[in-house]
Design a protein around this motif. Structure first.
Motif, short mmCIF file in Angstrom:
data_model
loop_
_atom_site.label_atom_id
_atom_site.label_comp_id
_atom_site.label_asym_id
_atom_site.label_seq_id
_atom_site.Cartn_x
_atom_site.Cartn_y
_atom_site.Cartn_z
N ASN A 147 -8.30 3.80 0.77
CA ASN A 147 -6.88 3.84 0.42
C ASN A 147 -6.74 3.63 -1.08
O ASN A 147 -7.70 3.30 -1.78
CB ASN A 147 -6.07 2.80 1.21
CG ASN A 147 -6.55 1.38 0.94
OD1 ASN A 147 -6.54 0.90 -0.19
ND2 ASN A 147 -6.97 0.67 2.00
N TRP A 194 -13.25 6.97 -4.03
CA TRP A 194 -12.38 6.79 -2.86
C TRP A 194 -12.95 5.69 -1.97
O TRP A 194 -14.11 5.72 -1.58
CB TRP A 194 -12.23 8.09 -2.08
CG TRP A 194 -11.16 7.97 -1.01
CD1 TRP A 194 -11.33 8.03 0.35
CD2 TRP A 194 -9.76 7.76 -1.22
NE1 TRP A 194 -10.14 7.87 1.00
CE2 TRP A 194 -9.14 7.71 0.05
CE3 TRP A 194 -8.97 7.61 -2.35
CZ2 TRP A 194 -7.78 7.51 0.22
CZ3 TRP A 194 -7.60 7.42 -2.17
CH2 TRP A 194 -7.02 7.37 -0.92
N GLU A 228 0.84 -1.19 0.00
CA GLU A 228 0.00 0.00 0.00
C GLU A 228 0.88 1.25 0.00
O GLU A 228 1.70 1.46 0.89
CB GLU A 228 -0.91 0.02 1.23
CG GLU A 228 -1.81 1.24 1.33
CD GLU A 228 -2.80 1.34 0.17
OE1 GLU A 228 -3.07 2.46 -0.27
OE2 GLU A 228 -3.28 0.28 -0.29
#
Length: 527
Positions: A509, A506, A484
């Motif tokens: 993340n 969105w 990530e």
């Protein structure tokens, strides 16, 4: 509406129309045939500063001979997209000629755009009737029937002219015309304030003017000549016949040494650039390039060059035995490099070390920005578009060097699989962190083969300044990266075209958001 201003004929010459009006803007009046009444008092429109006429398709002239009030006030004139305009300034044939030069106009800017029927700016020579000594800028674009720009008498008188731009006038034969023997230009024609000349898309132009000498323009800084195949731009101070000399526009020796910007055809550049020093040149654009080996002389002839744009001939293939044409080896301290249709196979040359902007379009020979050791320490903007052979942009070691990068755009490069690759990296299988500390915007569009920004599972990305992320038409992209990424300022991703509610996404993340865009896109493809 066919007329705007109208008075009774019996008292027309006594009526003063809008003596304090400063600006007129008329647009899309399709039936308008006359802007001004046929006869008004001389003081009418006497404060007029700016006139802008556009999309008035019945007008055949802008200033008829009876409209005289604008002479001493009008500063700026723009006429665009009027399908029937044939003349800009109409002058009475019977008007008395003043030996001192006639009435001085205040006109400083003339902009003419997309007037397909325009045949002339003046219906007759204004010499001795009107003078245009204050004219600073003239720009003409898309006037297909215009054969010349100035009568010689006007050209001799525009000593304040600073900018001249003539684009896409197919019938243009010469810029300055001599309408009779009395106008013949025997001495060199001089434009003492001219700093900018652009001649583009004039397939029939043969002369600037039919004189024996090149024009003089001691302050010329910017010159652009392209698609003017019949025009011989530079006289090279070599013995020529008088017939040949008449067709040259500039003296190479006097003009090139002072230029700061130049755009010319590659064939002419081959003859000029190796011979004449250009120490003031900062920007150079070459058209229809067919090789780059002669560019190795640049550091000696133009040591201050900052921006280089090379537009290669479409379909040109370098000869197999000329490695220089496949790999640029110029030792220049460039800040900007733009390549279009380039045949080079990699960018491993010293020219890149201080680059701030790199733009590549239709450079199909490139597979990546080789070699892995390549450093882009100063690069702030990276743009790649329609590079069919590109498989990945850069090695991880190159990515680490991009500490100044602010903008990254990769568009319609269909074979790109990832942006950052670990191939050839010295780190091997080690854990690594790559930080694009100043990157503000990433745009990835039409990358049909891309699966992620980087597929190396031991690589972590950090984007502390990233605010804009656009990912569209990347049909195989399921995630941004294996780990990530850290991007604290990103709160939505532009994923699809549509209204404000549907195009931004969105999911908490980056990886989750991109996976949602991927899933939604593939659901819409099911049948």
């Amino acid at each position: 509406m066919e007329k705007i201003f109208e008075t009774k004929e019996s008292n027309a010459d006594k009526v003063c129309v809008f003596p304090k009006l400063e600006e007129i803007h008329i647009t899309k009046m399709k039936r308008l045939r006359d802007i001004w009444h046929t006869k008004v008092n001389f003081d009418s429109f006497s404060s007029l500063i700016s006139v802008n006429i556009e999309k008035c398709n019945k007008l055949d002239k802008i200033f008829p001979s009876n409209m005289e009030g604008w002479f001493e006030s009008l500063d700026n004139l723009k006429v665009s997209k009027c399908q029937s305009v044939e003349t800009i300034f109409e002058i009475k044939d019977s008007q008395e000629i003043d030996a001192s030069g006639g009435i001085s106009t205040n006109l400083q800017v003339i902009l003419l755009e997309k007037l397909p029927k325009l045949k002339e700016l003046w219906n007759t020579n204004p010499n001795g009737i009107l003078n245009f000594r204050k004219l600073r800028i003239i720009e003409v674009y898309g006037c297909g029937e215009l054969k010349n720009l100035f009568p010689a008498s006007v050209a001799k008188d525009v000593s304040n002219l600073e900018r001249m731009s003539i684009l896409y006038c197919q019938e243009m034969v010469e810029i300055i015309t001599c309408q009779d023997a009395s106008e013949a230009i025997d001495d060199p024609l001089e434009f003492p304030e001219l700093t900018y000349v652009r001649l583009y898309g004039l397939p029939n132009i043969k002369y600037f003017y039919k004189g024996r000498y090149p024009i003089k323009c001691p302050k010329l800084k910017e010159l652009s000549v392209n698609e003017c195949l019949k025009l011989k731009t530079f006289y090279k101070e070599i013995s020529k016949t008088s017939e040949e000399e008449e067709s040259f526009v500039f003296s190479a020796q006097k003009v090139l040494s002072k230029l700061e910007y130049m755009e010319i055809d590659f064939m002419e550049a081959q003859n000029l650039l190796p011979k004449y020093p250009m120490h003031y040149l900062k920007e150079l654009s070459l058209i229809s390039v067919e090789g780059v080996d002669f560019l190795n002389q640049f550091p000696y002839r133009m040591p201050n060059l900052e921006k280089l744009k090379l537009s290669f001939s479409i379909g040109f293939e370098p000869r197999a035995n000329l490695a220089q044409q496949e790999r640029l080896v110029i030792a220049l301290e460039l800040k900007e490099l733009i390549l279009l249709n380039a045949t080079i196979k990699d960018l491993g040359f010293p020219i890149l070390r201080r680059l701030e902007l790199l733009s590549l379009e239709q450079c199909h020979g490139l597979s990546n920005l080789n070699p892995p050791s390549l450093s882009f320490t100063y690069l702030t903007c990276l743009k790649l578009k329609n590079c069919r052979g590109l498989r990945n942009l850069m090695a991880s070691s190159t990515a680490k060097s991009m500490v100044q990068l602010k903008i990254m755009k990769v568009i319609d490069c269909h074979k790109v699989e990832e942006i950052v690759s670990n191939e050839g990296s010295e780190e091997g299988m080690m854990m690594m962190k790559i930080e694009f500390s100043k990157l503000i915007s990433i745009e990835l569009v039409g990358l049909r083969s891309m699966t992620s920004f980087c597929s190396y599972k031991e690589c972590e990305f950090e984007f502390p300044s990233l605010e804009i992320l656009i990912i569209r038409e990347c049909l195989k992209m399921e995630k941004f990266s294996v780990r990530e990424p850290i991007a604290p300022k990103i709160k939505d991703v532009f994923g699809v075209e549509g209204d404000e509610k549907t195009k931004w996404h969105w999911e908490g993340n980056l990886n989750a958001t991109i996976h949602k865009i991927f899933s939604d896109k593939h659901k819409s493809f099911k049948w």
